[in-house]
Write a protein that holds these residues in place. Sequence first.
Motif, short mmCIF file in Angstrom:
data_model
loop_
_atom_site.label_atom_id
_atom_site.label_comp_id
_atom_site.label_asym_id
_atom_site.label_seq_id
_atom_site.Cartn_x
_atom_site.Cartn_y
_atom_site.Cartn_z
N ALA A 1 -9.98 14.41 4.42
CA ALA A 1 -9.61 13.59 5.59
C ALA A 1 -9.32 14.48 6.79
O ALA A 1 -9.71 14.17 7.92
CB ALA A 1 -8.40 12.73 5.24
N LYS B 1 -12.32 6.73 3.97
CA LYS B 1 -11.47 5.95 3.05
C LYS B 1 -11.86 6.37 1.64
O LYS B 1 -13.02 6.64 1.39
CB LYS B 1 -11.73 4.45 3.20
CG LYS B 1 -11.61 3.94 4.62
CD LYS B 1 -10.34 3.15 4.80
CE LYS B 1 -10.32 2.45 6.14
NZ LYS B 1 -9.19 2.65 6.94
N ASP C 1 -3.43 -2.32 6.93
CA ASP C 1 -3.58 -0.89 6.61
C ASP C 1 -2.27 -0.15 6.38
O ASP C 1 -2.28 1.05 6.14
CB ASP C 1 -4.29 -0.17 7.78
CG ASP C 1 -5.64 -0.79 8.06
OD1 ASP C 1 -6.29 -1.24 7.11
OD2 ASP C 1 -6.03 -0.83 9.25
N GLY D 1 -7.39 2.66 0.71
CA GLY D 1 -8.26 3.82 0.88
C GLY D 1 -7.56 5.10 1.28
O GLY D 1 -8.19 6.06 1.72
N TRP D 2 -6.21 5.14 1.15
CA TRP D 2 -5.47 6.34 1.56
C TRP D 2 -5.76 7.51 0.63
O TRP D 2 -5.94 7.32 -0.58
CB TRP D 2 -3.96 6.06 1.55
CG TRP D 2 -3.53 5.12 2.63
CD1 TRP D 2 -3.21 3.79 2.48
CD2 TRP D 2 -3.38 5.42 4.02
NE1 TRP D 2 -2.87 3.26 3.71
CE2 TRP D 2 -2.97 4.23 4.67
CE3 TRP D 2 -3.55 6.58 4.79
CZ2 TRP D 2 -2.72 4.16 6.04
CZ3 TRP D 2 -3.31 6.51 6.15
CH2 TRP D 2 -2.90 5.32 6.76
N GLN E 1 0.83 -1.23 0.00
CA GLN E 1 0.00 0.00 0.00
C GLN E 1 0.85 1.26 0.00
O GLN E 1 0.42 2.31 -0.48
CB GLN E 1 -0.94 0.01 1.21
CG GLN E 1 -2.07 -0.98 1.06
CD GLN E 1 -3.08 -0.84 2.19
OE1 GLN E 1 -3.41 0.26 2.62
NE2 GLN E 1 -3.58 -1.97 2.66
#
Length: 518
Positions: A239, A199, A363, A228-229, A48
């Motif tokens: 965010a 997300k 994550d 989902g970053w 990720q």
Amino acid sequence: MTRPVLVPILGDQLSRNIPSLEGLSPASTVVLMMEVWDEATYVKHHKQKIVLIFAAMRHFAEELRAEGFTVDYVRLDDPANTGSFTGEVARAVERHAPSEIRVTESGEWRVHEAMLEWEGRFPCPISILPDTRFIATHAEFRAFAEGRKHLTMEYFYREMRRKTGLLMEGDKPTGGVWNLDSENREPPKEGLKAPPAPKFAPDAITQEVIALVGARFADHFGDLEPFGWPVTREQALEAAEAFFARRLEKFGPYQDAMVHGEDDLYHSMLSTSLNIGLLDPLELCHAAEAAYKSGRAPLNSVEGFIRQIIGWREYVRGFYWHQMPGLAAANELSAHRPLPEFFWTGATDMRCLADCIRTTREDAHAHHIQRLMVLGNFCLIAGIDPREVADWYLAVYADAFEWVELPNVAGMVLYADGGRLATKPYAASGNYINKMSNYCSGCRYKVAEKTGPKACPFNPLYWDFMERNRDKLESNHRIGRIYATWDKMGEAKQREYLESAEKFLDSLEPARKGWARN
Ligand SMILES: Cc1cc2nc3c(=O)[nH]c(=O)nc-3n(C[C@H](O)[C@H](O)[C@H](O)COP(=O)(O)OP(=O)(O)OC[C@H]3O[C@@H](n4cnc5c(N)ncnc54)[C@H](O)[C@@H]3O)c2cc1C
Ligand code: SF4
């Protein structure tokens, strides 16, 4: 046509106010962006993390193109890609014959060293500009460090408060005290659950990167999806707004709490956006201060959040540049045990560690106290080699860049720097984890048992660590008193602790080669 200025922009420089672009017009500039193999693999980053950086780079390139800039974007799968920044700058110099190369200084020592070699190598002048996205300059940190044995963060933080004017009433701190950390240590209440952080569903650009990473980095640690970053400034701002609206209020009190399966509680989840340049540290601090002034968040939460950013984040960056290159090799406590395999697989009966490793795998994130007091504390008291620990943290977290990861690992967690950053090692037995989490109630080990096969391994490891490092720690006034307790235990009890620790340590399987580096 006049020769353009070539502006290489690295994957953590995705800010429109990056100094190397300042004052340049799109017509006279070629922006160079490079996806290079060396950077994606110098440690084998979490899948990720690679998606985050490449996807954010591709979106940033589109934004610059929309402004009229020429962006020369080298993709990872471009057959001519040389795999290194230097190789790609060399090819771009041939393509564009620039009048100048203008670049913002790198965050990492390794890349900085490479950039210094560009001078004299290319047939045009090179300007390496200071990174003004940080609040403290290198010179300011040097001046702070001058003549100090311990580089206590608190004093540096006060200088940053004065410099920025954040939470200041004239020359006095708002509320009369600089630091409200003592109000920020609430253990979790039964059923503690924070509102979820947003997300972001991958768009076509991000999906293409996900497919690339799935194909080329399949052997790297971590789940590739769901991803989902935030990968654009717009998403990062969303965010940040969600954090200020839903989480900031309780950020302070529950900053140190840990709850099984509740991965980020009231933390902001903004470090990835900050570290790659989608958000600016000062804009976040001003927004937090505004929340306090308008009564939407209490002072202990707002001060705590601002301290993490203009205190810790700025401090570790200054510390890194002040202590490198020695910091990367520091090993004050002569710790040489290999990292256990379970750090990569999560296969351990220690429920606290298993949960922190699970969230790390799912994550590419774990919150600060999980990194410090569970994972880090274990590495400290088990005597794991600092280089192996640093490689792990650098590889597994999406927000990990060496300038921020290494001071936290070598300084804050492992005391490998001999106490320049932390005045004492943050060693703790199972008691601390039991107080600040709900992990222990479901663990096969018993936190109340001190020795023997059912005892929480943190308990004997704690005393084993103390005994092993007595010559280095006994004279430390913040921890030395603990030896009086140890000495009072008597030889038989001490032996039980040391034997339990030895049995546990002998049972650890070392990590196989190839997890962190090829
Ligand atoms: C061993 C260890 C390794 C770490 N490695 C990294 C790393 O590679 N990259 C990274 O960004 N942070 C690192 N941290 C710091 C911290 O754990 C993360 O910044 C934080 O967990 C990110 O989540 P968040 O954005 O929700 O943070 P929050 O808890 O919401 O904090 C707000 C912001 O403050 C900053 N911050 C907080 N603590 C620190 C700190 N100790 N050092 C620097 N900045 C801090 C971060 O920018 C963070 O986004 C590390 C901490 C430890 C103990
Ligand atoms: S008993 Fe020990 S190993 Fe188990 S969760 Fe608690 S602190 Fe962790």
